[in-house]
Design a protein around this motif. Structure first.
Motif: not given
Length: 468
Positions: A41-42, A37-38, A44-45
């Motif tokens: 998220q990174s 998940e982390q 996607n950023y």
């Protein structure tokens, strides 16, 4: 009590190991999901901030350097594949040089595609440890898949294993202490419980009908033990009453048996005496030159049978064995032949290879053995066309063997086991005491008696006396 402690310790140890393993599996699954998940998220950023168009062809450019930053921040390595399973970028440069890992298996792509969550976790074992690899789609800002992220994860169970080992050691120590306590407690409880029971058991073991039995007296017994002791003491009272009744009944039965035995034994010599007198009266001729010799033989036979009855009467009056056994040195061949003289049947034959076989026996009882066996043989051949009874005397090592064989009706198999039992008889007359008394006489002289018989073919009785 001890068994329960052992079973409980085994069950709790098993449940503990199972629980630790389940917790470890849940921990690694959750940790893998969090890391994944982390990283997503990174990524996607980065996709939102990049100047490149978010597409499969541009993933190598977008994450040319960013992949190392994300891996460093998250402290985990991961790989990026295109939608066809070809390796685009890896956070470990050495991984890109591995040609085998440059392409994902078709099984992985198929499982990922059909997964409802668009996520697939592959489980393997590598280097002795559990290995998981998660595969998830990388989506552009419009949620369109443009690549696949692969996150390898090695499970490190060393900490959990150490905790489990320590917990089991503590648990083992506790249960060892409980086991020792249970053993000590069980010992003293069992000693307390069985103390009174041992007294009861000893008294029960000493209980005997032939003597006066003591009652049990225990100070301050428990309610259950008190009931048991009371029941035992009541049983002792009833046992004494029953023993007195039994002794009286046995005495009465002994007299009845004695009377039957005496009647049977007196009847044995009376029958041949009557036959001898009738035969003598019919055949005796005073003018016969052999008249004195025949008269002497007749007198000798009569005196012999009278002596037998006299001995029986004397034994009965003295309430002793019937008759009392007297060991005297005698010639078994001569006495056996003499016992046969009272029988007039022409088909009774006597054979002996020896003229003298010496043994220490009672003359009267030896005659009784022979006459009883011959009488039984006579009763087995009345309906035979050519009856034959053969009496033989022979020596067999340290034994003198007397055989009485007949070709009569034989003994049925159903009666063979009961043939020596007192009062057992297959005849319509008589009390069935003959063979039982013969067996007693033979065994009192440490001899043996046995027989073989076949129906419609005959019977052979074999008596053996030790030669002394």
């Amino acid at each position: 009590m001890i068994l329960l402690v052992v079973i409980a310790s085994v069950l709790i140890a098993g449940v503990t190991i199972y629980q630790y393993r389940e917790q470890s599996n849940d921990y690694h699954e959750n940790r893998l999901e969090r890391k994944e998940e982390q990283i997503l998220q990174s990524m996607n950023y980065v996709l939102q901030e990049t100047t490149y168009e978010p597409s499969t062809e541009n993933l190598a450019h977008i994450f040319r350097t960013e992949i190392y930053k994300i891996a460093d921040v998250q402290n985990v390595n991961f790989n990026i594949y295109d939608l066809e399973g070809q390796l685009i970028k890896s956070s470990k440069p050495a991984f890109e040089a591995d040609s085998i890992s440059n392409c994902l298996d078709a099984e992985v792509l198929n499982n990922l595609e059909i997964s409802p969550t668009k996520r697939y976790v592959e489980e393997k074992r590598a280097a002795g440890d559990n290995y998981q690899a998660s595969y998830t789609y990388i989506n552009d800002p419009k949620f369109k898949p443009i690549g696949i992220i692969n996150l390898p994860y090695f499970e490190d169970n060393s900490f959990n294993d150490m905790e489990l080992k320590e917990f089991l050691m503590r648990l083992g120590g506790v249960y060892l202490l409980m086991l020792l306590s249970a053993i000590i407690l069980a010992y003293f409880v069992s000693k307390y419980i069985t103390r009174s029971l041992q007294t009861v058991a000893d008294k029960l073991h000493q209980t005997n009908l032939s003597k006066r039995n003591e009652k049990i007296y225990i100070e301050n017994p428990s309610e259950e033990i008190g009931k048991l002791v009371h029941s035992y003491n009541s049983m002792i009272d009833q046992l004494e009453q029953s023993a007195a009744k039994l002794a009286k009944s046995e005495r009465e039965q002994a007299w009845r048996e004695m009377a039957k035995q005496v009647a049977h034994e007196i009847k044995n010599p009376l029958t041949p005496m009557r036959l001898s007198v009738q035969s003598f009266e019919r055949k005796f001729n005073p003018t016969d030159p052999d008249a004195p010799e025949k008269l002497s033989e007749f007198s000798k036979t009569m005196v012999q049978q009278i002596d037998i009855m006299s001995n029986i009467a004397s034994a009965f009056s003295n309430f002793a064995d019937m008759p009392a056994q007297q060991k005297e040195t005698l010639n078994v061949v001569e006495v056996t032949k003499l016992a046969l003289d009272i029988f007039q049947e022409p088909y009774i034959h006597f054979i002996s290879d020896e003229t003298t076989l010496i043994a220490k026996l009672d003359r009267t009882q030896l005659i009784r053995v022979v006459t009883n066996l011959v009488k039984n043989a006579l009763q087995a051949v009345p309906e035979i066309d050519n009856p034959r009874i053969l009496v033989t005397v022979a020596q067999e090592k340290d034994w003198i063997k007397i055989c009485v064989a007949d070709n009569g009706i034989g003994i049925p198999d159903a009666h063979k086991e009961k043939i020596f039992e007192p009062k057992f008889t297959t005849k319509t007359s008589g009390m069935g005491l003959g063979l039982g008394m013969v067996k007693n006489i033979v065994e009192n002289y440490h001899g043996t008696i046995e027989f073989t018989s076949q129906e419609a073919k005959g019977t052979v009785f074999i008596v053996k006396f030790p030669k002394e």
